[in-house]
Scaffold this motif. Structure first.
Motif, short mmCIF file in Angstrom:
data_model
loop_
_atom_site.label_atom_id
_atom_site.label_comp_id
_atom_site.label_asym_id
_atom_site.label_seq_id
_atom_site.Cartn_x
_atom_site.Cartn_y
_atom_site.Cartn_z
N MET A 1 -2.91 -14.74 20.40
CA MET A 1 -3.54 -13.93 19.37
C MET A 1 -2.74 -14.08 18.07
O MET A 1 -1.54 -13.85 18.06
CB MET A 1 -3.60 -12.47 19.82
N LYS A 2 -3.41 -14.45 17.01
CA LYS A 2 -2.80 -14.58 15.69
C LYS A 2 -2.88 -13.22 14.99
O LYS A 2 -3.97 -12.64 14.87
CB LYS A 2 -3.55 -15.65 14.88
N VAL A 3 -1.73 -12.70 14.53
CA VAL A 3 -1.68 -11.44 13.81
C VAL A 3 -1.45 -11.75 12.34
O VAL A 3 -0.53 -12.48 11.98
CB VAL A 3 -0.57 -10.51 14.35
N TYR A 4 -2.31 -11.20 11.49
CA TYR A 4 -2.24 -11.41 10.04
C TYR A 4 -1.66 -10.17 9.39
O TYR A 4 -1.67 -9.08 9.96
CB TYR A 4 -3.64 -11.67 9.48
N LYS A 5 -1.18 -10.36 8.16
CA LYS A 5 -0.58 -9.25 7.42
C LYS A 5 -1.16 -9.21 6.01
O LYS A 5 -1.27 -10.25 5.34
CB LYS A 5 0.94 -9.43 7.34
N LYS A 6 -1.53 -8.01 5.57
CA LYS A 6 -2.01 -7.78 4.20
C LYS A 6 -1.17 -6.66 3.63
O LYS A 6 -1.06 -5.58 4.23
CB LYS A 6 -3.49 -7.37 4.23
N GLU A 7 -0.52 -6.91 2.49
CA GLU A 7 0.35 -5.90 1.87
C GLU A 7 -0.04 -5.71 0.42
O GLU A 7 -0.26 -6.68 -0.30
CB GLU A 7 1.81 -6.31 1.97
N THR A 8 -0.15 -4.46 -0.01
CA THR A 8 -0.41 -4.16 -1.41
C THR A 8 0.55 -3.07 -1.87
O THR A 8 0.97 -2.22 -1.08
CB THR A 8 -1.86 -3.67 -1.64
N VAL A 9 0.87 -3.12 -3.15
CA VAL A 9 1.72 -2.10 -3.77
C VAL A 9 1.03 -1.68 -5.06
O VAL A 9 0.55 -2.51 -5.82
CB VAL A 9 3.13 -2.65 -4.08
N GLN A 10 0.98 -0.36 -5.27
CA GLN A 10 0.35 0.15 -6.48
C GLN A 10 1.14 1.35 -6.98
O GLN A 10 1.62 2.16 -6.19
CB GLN A 10 -1.10 0.56 -6.20
N HIS A 11 1.24 1.46 -8.31
CA HIS A 11 1.87 2.63 -8.91
C HIS A 11 0.79 3.65 -9.21
O HIS A 11 -0.28 3.31 -9.71
CB HIS A 11 2.61 2.26 -10.20
N VAL A 12 1.07 4.91 -8.88
CA VAL A 12 0.12 5.99 -9.11
C VAL A 12 0.77 7.00 -10.05
O VAL A 12 1.88 7.48 -9.78
CB VAL A 12 -0.29 6.67 -7.78
N ASN A 13 0.08 7.32 -11.15
CA ASN A 13 0.58 8.31 -12.11
C ASN A 13 0.23 9.70 -11.62
O ASN A 13 -0.73 10.32 -12.07
CB ASN A 13 -0.03 8.07 -13.50
N VAL A 113 -0.95 -3.73 6.30
CA VAL A 113 -1.90 -3.83 7.41
C VAL A 113 -1.55 -5.06 8.23
O VAL A 113 -1.41 -6.16 7.69
CB VAL A 113 -3.35 -3.96 6.90
N HIS A 114 -1.40 -4.87 9.51
CA HIS A 114 -1.32 -5.97 10.48
C HIS A 114 -2.62 -5.93 11.26
O HIS A 114 -3.02 -4.86 11.72
CB HIS A 114 -0.13 -5.81 11.42
N TYR A 115 -3.28 -7.07 11.38
CA TYR A 115 -4.55 -7.10 12.09
C TYR A 115 -4.72 -8.42 12.83
O TYR A 115 -4.11 -9.43 12.48
CB TYR A 115 -5.72 -6.86 11.13
N LYS A 134 -12.60 -10.47 2.49
CA LYS A 134 -13.22 -9.15 2.50
C LYS A 134 -12.14 -8.06 2.37
O LYS A 134 -12.32 -7.09 1.62
CB LYS A 134 -14.04 -8.95 3.77
N LEU A 135 -11.03 -8.22 3.09
CA LEU A 135 -9.94 -7.25 2.97
C LEU A 135 -9.35 -7.25 1.56
O LEU A 135 -9.05 -6.19 1.01
CB LEU A 135 -8.85 -7.53 4.00
#
Length: 153
Positions: A1-13, A113-115, A134-135
Motif C-alpha cells: 500500500m502506497k501512503v501519500y502525504k499532503k501538507e499545507t500551512v496557512q497564517h490566520v489573522n 494528511v496521510h492517505y 482533487k485534494l
C-alpha cells in the motif's frame, strides 16, 4: 500500500481561541469545502469536538456520485491540535492532523494528511490522475475561504 502525504500551512489573522473555536467545530467544515463536493453532514452529535466523536458525511467528489464517509476524531489537545481518521469511506487509509500555533500576528495553521487508496496499481494511477489534484483543489479552496473569513478584515 502506497501512503501519500499532503501538507499545507496557512497564517490566520485571529486569536488562537477564535481559530480553535471555528476549526474544531465540525459544523463549520461545510463553510470551507467547495460546493462542487456536495458535502453534507448526515450524522453529528452537535457537541464540541472530543476524542471518540463520530461524524458521518456524504460527499460527491467525482461525477456527482454520492459517497458515504465516516470519520472519528481520534485525538484532541485543546487549542493545539486534533486528528480525524476515516473509519469508513473512499480511502483505504486517511489520517488528518490539524495543528494550531499562536504567533505574534495570529495563528499558524498546519494540516498534514496521510492517505492511501484501495486497488493497488489502479489506486496509484487514480491518485496520479485525479485524487492528488482533487485534494490540492480542496485545500486551495479552503485557503481562499479562510482568507475571506479571517484575513480580509
Amino acid at each position: 500500500m502506497k501512503v501519500y502525504k499532503k501538507e499545507t500551512v496557512q497564517h490566520v489573522n485571529a486569536t488562537l481561541e477564535e481559530c480553535w473555536a471555528f476549526f474544531s467545530s465540525p459544523s463549520n467544515l461545510q463553510k470551507i469545502t467547495p460546493e462542487t463536493m456536495g458535502f453534507q453532514i448526515t450524522d453529528f452529535d452537535n457537541q464540541s469536538m472530543y476524542a471518540g466523536q463520530i461524524i458521518q458525511y456524504k460527499v460527491s467528489p467525482l461525477l456527482g456520485l454520492k459517497i458515504s464517509w465516516t470519520t472519528e476524531i481520534s485525538q484532541v489537545k485543546d487549542k493545539s491540535y486534533f486528528i480525524d481518521e476515516q473509519r469508513f469511506g473512499p480511502y483505504s487509509f486517511w489520517h488528518h492532523k490539524h495543528f494550531f500555533e499562536a504567533t505574534p500576528t495570529g495563528v499558524k495553521m498546519t494540516d498534514i494528511v496521510h492517505y492511501a487508496l484501495p486497488l493497488g496499481f489502479l489506486g496509484r494511477l487514480m491518485n496520479a490522475l485525479i485524487v492528488k489534484n482533487k485534494l490540492k483543489e480542496i485545500f486551495d479552496y479552503r485557503c481562499i475561504k479562510v482568507d475571506q473569513l479571517f484575513n480580509s478584515k
